[in-house]
Design a protein around this motif. Structure first.
Motif, PDB file in Angstrom:
ATOM      1  N   UNK B  87       7.554  71.929  -6.399  1.00 44.79           N
ATOM      2  CA  UNK B  87       7.393  70.638  -5.762  1.00 44.79           C
ATOM      3  C   UNK B  87       8.318  70.601  -4.558  1.00 44.79           C
ATOM      4  N   UNK B  88       7.887  69.978  -3.470  1.00 44.24           N
ATOM      5  CA  UNK B  88       8.693  69.973  -2.258  1.00 44.24           C
ATOM      6  C   UNK B  88       8.632  68.618  -1.565  1.00 44.24           C
ATOM      7  N   UNK B  89       9.737  68.260  -0.954  1.00 44.82           N
ATOM      8  CA  UNK B  89       9.877  66.979  -0.256  1.00 44.82           C
ATOM      9  C   UNK B  89      10.163  67.255   1.211  1.00 44.82           C
ATOM     10  N   UNK B  90       9.409  66.599   2.075  1.00 43.19           N
ATOM     11  CA  UNK B  90       9.625  66.766   3.510  1.00 43.19           C
ATOM     12  C   UNK B  90      10.701  65.807   3.992  1.00 43.19           C
ATOM     13  N   UNK B  91      11.661  66.348   4.706  1.00 48.05           N
ATOM     14  CA  UNK B  91      12.759  65.558   5.246  1.00 48.05           C
ATOM     15  C   UNK B  91      12.772  65.736   6.750  1.00 48.05           C
TER      16      UNK B  91
END
Lengths: 115, 111
Positions: B87-91
């Motif tokens: 899972x990945x979160x864009x910052x």
């Protein structure tokens, strides 16, 4: 199809050596990234670059430096390799933020072992 | 600081059983979330993104801002789903968007 090519699949180096990991992409992407992938720790960002000669530190930059002299090439440098830098190194590239859609294109990785 | 948590290192299910890979995040901004997958001996690749609300290979994921979750689901697991899932979160930084990844969950589908 986008190609992100990492120069070596496997590397074995000795403690204290200077190590260069090379990455080339052929899609004219502005952004390039270096991650390391470790079991149980996932992917951690080392450095990234959003333009030629521009770079920013990621989450774990200590012991590493980078170089981006040309748009298509992004190099990761281990100034003095240590055993705790034994890892799988992944290079990735993407378009600029407004075009990228969250999509990173990854290379196949370089498994570095430091003895 | 942003953080992505995947609580399970390994999830083992039988073929045909439902799958749910958990992902929770913490981020003060407006989140953009993604699932990446790495099949054996293949490159890490994007599976799906929350903004598209799409179904890829039978997988779906819904962003729940109240629970700060983005779980990946599939009603009937197939053998070919066996892989490592991140899972990945864009910052968005001042200069570029970057992805913060979770620690990953290995999905093992057995007969």
């Amino acid at each position: 199809d986008v190609k992100v090519t990492q120069s070596s699949r496997y590397l074995v180096k000795r403690t204290g050596e200077k190590v260069f990991l090379e990455c080339v992409q052929d899609m004219d992407h502005e952004n390039m990234f270096w991650y390391r992938q470790d079991p149980g720790l996932g992917l951690r960002l080392i450095y990234f670059s959003y333009d030629v000669k521009m770079k920013e530190k990621g989450d774990i930059p200590e012991g590493y430096s980078v170089s981006r002299e040309k748009k298509e090439r992004f190099s990761l440098i281990l100034e003095s390799a240590s055993t705790n830098q034994t890892s799988m190194y992944l290079c990735a590239s993407s378009f600029l933020s407004r075009r990228w859609g969250g999509k990173l294109f990854f290379g196949s990785g370089t498994q570095l072992s430091v003895l | 600081a942003q953080r992505v948590t995947q609580p399970e290192k390994l999830l083992s299910v039988f073929k045909g059983a439902p799958v749910e890979l958990k992902c929770n995040y913490s981020y003060s901004g407006s989140p953009e979330l993604f699932w990446y997958v790495q099949y054996s001996r293949q490159r890490l690749q994007l599976l799906l993104r929350h903004i598209s609300r799409e179904s890829i290979k039978g997988f779906t994921a819904d962003l729940n801002k109240g629970e700060t979750s983005f779980h990946l689901k599939k009603p009937f697991a197939q053998e070919e789903d066996s892989a490592m899932y991140y899972c990945a979160l864009s910052v968005l930084t001042g200069t570029a968007s970057k992805l913060t990844f979770g620690t990953g969950t290995r999905l093992q589908v057995t007969l």
